[in-house]
Design a protein around this motif. Structure first.
Motif, mmCIF file in Angstrom:
data_model
loop_
_atom_site.group_PDB
_atom_site.id
_atom_site.type_symbol
_atom_site.label_atom_id
_atom_site.label_comp_id
_atom_site.label_asym_id
_atom_site.label_seq_id
_atom_site.Cartn_x
_atom_site.Cartn_y
_atom_site.Cartn_z
ATOM 1 N N GLY A 1 -11.507 -0.535 -2.207
ATOM 2 C CA GLY A 1 -12.773 0.182 -2.629
ATOM 3 C C GLY A 1 -12.563 1.386 -3.375
ATOM 4 O O GLY A 1 -13.593 1.892 -3.889
ATOM 5 N N LEU A 2 -11.411 1.807 -3.498
ATOM 6 C CA LEU A 2 -11.111 2.960 -4.443
ATOM 7 C C LEU A 2 -10.622 2.534 -5.668
ATOM 8 O O LEU A 2 -10.166 3.442 -6.454
ATOM 9 C CB LEU A 2 -10.018 3.955 -3.680
ATOM 10 C CG LEU A 2 -10.430 4.568 -2.253
ATOM 11 C CD1 LEU A 2 -9.311 5.244 -1.546
ATOM 12 C CD2 LEU A 2 -11.607 5.681 -2.764
ATOM 13 N N GLY A 3 -10.345 1.151 -5.861
ATOM 14 C CA GLY A 3 -9.650 0.906 -7.160
ATOM 15 C C GLY A 3 -8.127 0.757 -6.965
ATOM 16 O O GLY A 3 -7.625 0.911 -7.891
ATOM 17 N N LEU A 4 -7.625 1.120 -5.634
ATOM 18 C CA LEU A 4 -6.267 1.249 -5.464
ATOM 19 C C LEU A 4 -5.686 -0.054 -4.550
ATOM 20 O O LEU A 4 -6.366 -0.831 -4.326
ATOM 21 C CB LEU A 4 -5.997 2.498 -4.749
ATOM 22 C CG LEU A 4 -6.085 4.030 -5.453
ATOM 23 C CD1 LEU A 4 -5.889 4.910 -4.371
ATOM 24 C CD2 LEU A 4 -5.114 4.169 -6.509
ATOM 25 N N ILE A 5 -4.579 -0.328 -4.525
ATOM 26 C CA ILE A 5 -4.029 -1.169 -3.502
ATOM 27 C C ILE A 5 -3.076 -0.463 -2.525
ATOM 28 O O ILE A 5 -2.594 0.724 -2.778
ATOM 29 C CB ILE A 5 -3.225 -2.347 -4.254
ATOM 30 C CG1 ILE A 5 -1.784 -1.850 -4.644
ATOM 31 C CG2 ILE A 5 -4.022 -2.946 -5.367
ATOM 32 C CD1 ILE A 5 -0.853 -2.807 -4.935
ATOM 33 N N PRO A 6 -3.095 -1.084 -1.533
ATOM 34 C CA PRO A 6 -1.993 -0.434 -0.322
ATOM 35 C C PRO A 6 -0.487 -0.439 -1.039
ATOM 36 O O PRO A 6 0.052 -1.346 -0.979
ATOM 37 C CB PRO A 6 -2.142 -1.306 0.901
ATOM 38 C CG PRO A 6 -3.383 -2.102 0.603
ATOM 39 C CD PRO A 6 -3.521 -2.210 -0.892
ATOM 40 N N GLY A 7 -0.393 0.638 -1.557
ATOM 41 C CA GLY A 7 0.878 0.734 -2.132
ATOM 42 C C GLY A 7 2.318 1.596 -1.541
ATOM 43 O O GLY A 7 3.204 1.724 -2.121
ATOM 44 N N TYR A 8 1.972 1.716 -0.180
ATOM 45 C CA TYR A 8 3.096 2.255 0.608
ATOM 46 C C TYR A 8 3.526 0.981 1.629
ATOM 47 O O TYR A 8 3.820 1.272 2.816
ATOM 48 C CB TYR A 8 2.578 3.229 1.417
ATOM 49 C CG TYR A 8 2.319 4.671 0.746
ATOM 50 C CD1 TYR A 8 3.181 4.762 -0.652
ATOM 51 C CD2 TYR A 8 1.582 5.729 1.085
ATOM 52 C CE1 TYR A 8 2.901 6.103 -1.223
ATOM 53 C CE2 TYR A 8 1.359 6.988 0.487
ATOM 54 C CZ TYR A 8 2.281 6.876 -0.813
ATOM 55 O OH TYR A 8 1.618 8.215 -1.672
#
Ligand code: CO8
Length: 259
Positions: free
Chosen positions: A134-141
């Motif tokens: 929803g933020l235009g991110l992906i779970p990157g951790y």
């Protein structure tokens, strides 16, 4: 004031992410402190387990610090993402157990921190979600990789693509925590209880089990079993098992020695 509180007692290191006004969001300072402290704990034979929680009543951790991220250029954000992912991996592979005491919201990187921990314990107030899309991110951790391994691909895809939350009971039903959710007032003691129990086991055995789990994450069954055989042989030949087995036969508690 330090953004990571530390207190060690009875072989258990308690860590508290201390940014309650930002719902314990992970800025680069906190991630650096976390990984350095866990690494130091792993080098300290007197430290047998870590309990990690968030300050305040509302959140365990609201994920990456979005204010800090917003001020970075893409190159710096990429650097921070890589460092954060490496830090979570270091926490996951550390040879002492990290018990996450999840006192409230665990979103984005907060949920991913739970996935990188050894044993999460959830309060009934815990709420877990990955709102990154929803933020235009992906779970990157590590979330895109650890969550499907933990709950299966379809459930992971649903959670990541919709940002839906899991309450504590649902998280327990999905196997994200091995213990039923506890009342918020009992969370600290429940996590400490697990940590103290582990602290009473053979210290070399605990480290070997965690090392075996780590090897198994990325190896064929045969290769991992070969590694297990080596570690089991070392254990049976060592002083620790001599003491553990003698204590059993003599009907007394074992007296394990830390170096
Ligand atoms: N980062 C920075 N500050 C935050 C964060 C955050 N993630 N979450 C909350 N805060 C701050 C708020 O800005 C607010 O501060 P202030 O009063 O100074 O404005 C304070 O915490 C309290 O928050 P709210 O007023 O918003 O409290 P509410 O009860 O209204 O809402 C929520 C609580 C629902 C948790 C809401 O704050 C929220 O949605 N926060 C964002 C959660 C989120 O999206 N997390 C995921 C972040 S992305 C991520 O983790 C990806 C990691 C991997 C990629 C890394 C790439 C580098």
């Amino acid at each position: 004031m330090t953004e990571l509180l530390t207190e060690q007692c009875d072989g258990v290191l308690q860590l508290t992410i201390n940014r309650p006004d930002a719902l314990n969001a992970l800025n680069t300072n906190v991630i650096g402190l976390l990984v350095d402290t866990v690494r130091e704990a792993a080098d300290d034979p007197a430290c047998r387990a870590v309990v990690l929680t968030g300050a305040g009543e509302k959140a365990f951790c609201a994920g990456a610090d979005l204010k800090e991220l917003a001020e970075m250029g893409a190159d710096r954000a990429h650097e921070v993402m890589r460092a954060g992912q490496a830090a979570f991996r270091a926490i996951e592979r550390t040879p002492i157990p990290v018990i996450a005491a999840v006192n409230g919201l665990a979103l984005g990187g907060g949920f991913e921190l739970i996935l990188a921990s050894t044993i999460p314990v959830l309060s009934t107030r815990a709420s877990l979600g990955l709102p990154e899309s929803g933020l235009g991110l992906i779970p990157g951790y590590g979330g895109t990789q650890r969550l499907p391994r933990a709950v299966g691909e379809r459930i992971a895809a649903h959670l990541m693509l919709t940002g839906s939350r899991l309450d504590a009971d649902r998280a327990y039903d999905l196997g994200l925590t091995p213990v039923p959710p506890v009342a918020p007032d009992n969370l600290h003691e429940a996590a400490m209880d697990i940590a103290r129990t582990i602290a009473r086991q053979g210290p070399v055995a605990v480290r070997s089990i965690l090392t075996a789990l780590e090897i198994g994450r990325d190896a064929s069954l045969d290769a991992a079993l070969t590694a297990e055989t080596g570690m089991a042989a070392l254990a049976i030949a060592g002083d620790e098992s001599a003491e553990g087995i003698s204590a059993f036969l003599e009907r007394r508690p074992p007296r394990f020695v830390t170096e």
